[in-house]
Design a protein around this motif. Sequence first.
Motif, short mmCIF file in Angstrom:
data_model
loop_
_atom_site.label_atom_id
_atom_site.label_comp_id
_atom_site.label_asym_id
_atom_site.label_seq_id
_atom_site.Cartn_x
_atom_site.Cartn_y
_atom_site.Cartn_z
N ASN A 8 0.82 -1.21 0.00
CA ASN A 8 0.00 0.00 0.00
C ASN A 8 0.86 1.26 0.00
O ASN A 8 0.58 2.21 -0.75
N LYS A 9 1.90 1.27 0.84
CA LYS A 9 2.79 2.44 0.88
C LYS A 9 3.54 2.59 -0.45
O LYS A 9 3.73 3.70 -0.94
N MET A 10 3.97 1.47 -1.03
CA MET A 10 4.66 1.51 -2.32
C MET A 10 3.73 2.07 -3.40
O MET A 10 4.16 2.85 -4.24
N ASN A 11 2.47 1.67 -3.38
CA ASN A 11 1.53 2.16 -4.37
C ASN A 11 1.39 3.67 -4.26
O ASN A 11 1.38 4.38 -5.28
N THR A 12 1.33 4.17 -3.04
CA THR A 12 1.25 5.62 -2.82
C THR A 12 2.49 6.32 -3.37
O THR A 12 2.39 7.37 -4.02
N ASP A 16 2.62 9.08 -6.43
CA ASP A 16 3.23 10.39 -6.24
C ASP A 16 4.33 10.65 -7.26
O ASP A 16 4.36 11.70 -7.91
N VAL A 17 5.25 9.70 -7.43
CA VAL A 17 6.39 9.89 -8.32
C VAL A 17 5.93 10.04 -9.77
O VAL A 17 6.44 10.88 -10.51
N PHE A 18 4.95 9.24 -10.17
CA PHE A 18 4.51 9.27 -11.56
C PHE A 18 3.26 10.14 -11.77
O PHE A 18 2.71 10.17 -12.86
N ASP A 19 2.85 10.84 -10.70
CA ASP A 19 1.73 11.78 -10.76
C ASP A 19 0.49 11.14 -11.40
O ASP A 19 -0.11 11.68 -12.33
N ASP A 20 0.13 9.96 -10.89
CA ASP A 20 -1.01 9.21 -11.42
C ASP A 20 -1.71 8.52 -10.26
O ASP A 20 -1.31 7.44 -9.83
N ASP A 21 -2.77 9.16 -9.75
CA ASP A 21 -3.48 8.62 -8.60
C ASP A 21 -4.23 7.33 -8.90
O ASP A 21 -4.65 6.63 -7.98
N SER A 22 -4.41 7.00 -10.17
CA SER A 22 -5.12 5.77 -10.52
C SER A 22 -4.18 4.57 -10.67
O SER A 22 -4.64 3.45 -10.90
N MET A 23 -2.88 4.79 -10.53
CA MET A 23 -1.91 3.71 -10.72
C MET A 23 -2.08 2.63 -9.65
O MET A 23 -2.28 2.92 -8.48
N LYS A 24 -2.05 1.38 -10.09
CA LYS A 24 -2.10 0.23 -9.20
C LYS A 24 -0.90 -0.66 -9.53
O LYS A 24 -0.81 -1.21 -10.62
N ALA A 32 9.36 -1.32 -17.67
CA ALA A 32 8.80 -1.40 -19.03
C ALA A 32 7.28 -1.18 -19.03
O ALA A 32 6.72 -0.81 -20.06
N ASP A 33 6.64 -1.37 -17.88
CA ASP A 33 5.19 -1.19 -17.79
C ASP A 33 4.78 0.26 -17.58
O ASP A 33 3.59 0.58 -17.68
N ILE A 34 5.73 1.13 -17.27
CA ILE A 34 5.42 2.53 -16.98
C ILE A 34 6.27 3.40 -17.91
O ILE A 34 7.49 3.48 -17.76
N GLU A 35 5.61 4.03 -18.85
CA GLU A 35 6.32 4.81 -19.87
C GLU A 35 7.23 5.88 -19.28
O GLU A 35 8.32 6.13 -19.77
N GLU A 36 6.79 6.51 -18.19
CA GLU A 36 7.54 7.61 -17.59
C GLU A 36 8.69 7.16 -16.70
O GLU A 36 9.42 7.97 -16.15
#
Length: 81
Positions: A8-12, A16-24, A32-36
């Motif tokens: 849960n903390k890692m997801n948060t 934050d780092v990738f500025d995407d609150d919907s990221m799971k 490779a799964d995250i373009e940014e």
Amino acid sequence: MERQEITNKMNTIFCDVFDDDSMKIFDNMTSADIEEWDSLNHITLVVNIEKVFGLKLNLSEVGKLENIGEMIELILRKTNP
């Protein structure tokens, strides 16, 4: 600390780092799964993980990790010696 709490903390952190609150995040997720996810964001992730969990990760440990699940397992070992 339990694995789910770490996840849960890692997801948060990732949100934050990738500025995407919907990221799971998921165990087999890699850069490779995250373009940014570039080298700068990688450093930002490591620094934030160290701050949130109050630990120090060395370059050789981080360099051996193949996915987020392995990172979570590493944090689990370091927070539950």
